[in-house]
Write an enzyme that holds these catalytic residues in place. Sequence first.
Site, PDB file in Angstrom:
ATOM      1  N   SER A  46      12.418 -26.694  -5.853  1.00  0.00           N
ATOM      2  CA  SER A  46      13.113 -25.757  -6.731  1.00  0.00           C
ATOM      3  C   SER A  46      12.897 -26.101  -8.194  1.00  0.00           C
ATOM      4  O   SER A  46      12.944 -25.220  -9.062  1.00  0.00           O
ATOM      5  CB  SER A  46      14.615 -25.750  -6.403  1.00  0.00           C
ATOM      6  OG  SER A  46      14.842 -25.315  -5.079  1.00  0.00           O
ATOM      7  N   LYS A  86      11.028 -33.223   5.116  1.00  0.00           N
ATOM      8  CA  LYS A  86      10.481 -34.551   4.875  1.00  0.00           C
ATOM      9  C   LYS A  86       9.984 -34.735   3.444  1.00  0.00           C
ATOM     10  O   LYS A  86       9.589 -35.851   3.080  1.00  0.00           O
ATOM     11  CB  LYS A  86       9.341 -34.836   5.848  1.00  0.00           C
ATOM     12  CG  LYS A  86       9.792 -35.108   7.272  1.00  0.00           C
ATOM     13  CD  LYS A  86       8.618 -35.570   8.114  1.00  0.00           C
ATOM     14  CE  LYS A  86       8.996 -35.862   9.535  1.00  0.00           C
ATOM     15  NZ  LYS A  86       7.828 -36.360  10.315  1.00  0.00           N
ATOM     16  N   GLN A 109       9.517 -21.225  -0.065  1.00  0.00           N
ATOM     17  CA  GLN A 109       8.927 -21.215   1.268  1.00  0.00           C
ATOM     18  C   GLN A 109       9.203 -22.509   2.023  1.00  0.00           C
ATOM     19  O   GLN A 109       9.292 -22.509   3.262  1.00  0.00           O
ATOM     20  CB  GLN A 109       7.412 -20.979   1.181  1.00  0.00           C
ATOM     21  CG  GLN A 109       6.732 -20.801   2.535  1.00  0.00           C
ATOM     22  CD  GLN A 109       7.337 -19.666   3.348  1.00  0.00           C
ATOM     23  OE1 GLN A 109       7.574 -18.581   2.819  1.00  0.00           O
ATOM     24  NE2 GLN A 109       7.595 -19.915   4.632  1.00  0.00           N
ATOM     25  N   GLY A 110       9.368 -23.605   1.307  1.00  0.00           N
ATOM     26  CA  GLY A 110       9.719 -24.855   1.977  1.00  0.00           C
ATOM     27  C   GLY A 110      11.059 -24.740   2.685  1.00  0.00           C
ATOM     28  O   GLY A 110      11.211 -25.170   3.838  1.00  0.00           O
ATOM     29  N   HIS A 111      12.056 -24.167   1.996  1.00  0.00           N
ATOM     30  CA  HIS A 111      13.353 -23.955   2.633  1.00  0.00           C
ATOM     31  C   HIS A 111      13.227 -23.009   3.825  1.00  0.00           C
ATOM     32  O   HIS A 111      13.827 -23.231   4.878  1.00  0.00           O
ATOM     33  CB  HIS A 111      14.344 -23.346   1.633  1.00  0.00           C
ATOM     34  CG  HIS A 111      14.692 -24.224   0.480  1.00  0.00           C
ATOM     35  ND1 HIS A 111      14.318 -23.925  -0.805  1.00  0.00           N
ATOM     36  CD2 HIS A 111      15.384 -25.389   0.410  1.00  0.00           C
ATOM     37  CE1 HIS A 111      14.765 -24.861  -1.625  1.00  0.00           C
ATOM     38  NE2 HIS A 111      15.404 -25.765  -0.904  1.00  0.00           N
TER      39      HIS A 111
END
Length: 371
Positions: A277, A239, A96-98
């Site tokens: 990851s 970030k 979800q960060g990507h």
Amino acid sequence: MGVKTEEKEQLGGRRQRRRREKEKAARRAEKRKGKGKGSSGSGVFHNIKEQSPADSAMGLDPAVISDNEEMRSWSRNQRRNGETIALVPTMGFLHQGHLSLIEEAKKHAGVVVVSIYVNPGQFAPGEDLSRYPSDFEGDLSKLREMGCVNVVFRPHNLYETTTKGMEPKEAGEDGLEGRKKAVSCLEEDGKMGHQTWIRVEKLEKNLCGGSRPVFFRGVATVVAKLFNIVEPDVAVFGKKDYQQWRLICRMVRDLNFPINIIGSELVRDEDGLAMSSRNVHLSPEQREKALSISRSLLKAKVDVQRGQTSATELRNAIIKSISEAGGRIDYAEVVEQENLEAVEEVCGPVVICIAAWFGNVRLIDNIEINS
């Protein structure tokens, strides 16, 4: 008058049908052309079809390009059509960060390119290059569901490592005075084809650069390669990799890349662990212990808001918390946000950066403090 009007309508209808038939024929020809490229054995395209932003919004498959020249040609064609291009560089195994980076990219450009490439130039021998998780089909499924990614750039190899007749440097030789020779996975076993590296000399030295001397040299170089191939107008970096983001900003400024670099906010799981990851390698017990990282950062921010200004006191409290949870500290530093130089007192915008090991998994995290 009624007869003439009817004849005109019939004529207009025939013209519209002929135009639609011509458009269908053109699309079929383009599709056959794409299939011809895909069946040549080159492995250049997957689902080769240039999509408009409107197509992508409908959730159609993004094209997958693996050839550098094809990627550059696609980008230049988009720009001729008046589009702006955003690039989101990743190493795959998307979470979800990507996906939040991609959502941010879509705010700044008409078309979005996501690169997936595990960069051997940023790994030293003995690091986790061979263990880095991968699930390309899963990544494609996630990108397809987003419906806003036009191209996935998945190069087979961005480095030339087979040049013959070249002798390696003597052990200990390096371009930066006082530094041990940096050797990446590209250069082990006598592979010396790639010689050109980009170094952001001051920003790469501390924090992650202290224990990973080849890391930022490899990051800066591969990102410059991606910029030269994709030619984006905008590039988005998370970030969570705070030092990396600042280093890329400086590289773009110093080398006059005409690219707007966007820093997207760090994304956490519901339990507070920064998304990575590498989290997949944590056991449930290790993951629970690793929460000490984010908890110690949040506590440090509260302490500053309550008047604590001593960087030493903040660092000591963080190290104590993580160590007691079973973590092994790589570094815990309070640094200025832009130049990443360590501070003794918090009297302006700072970022607290942490790297710690839990088992065989190295995790990084940070928190900005702007008071």
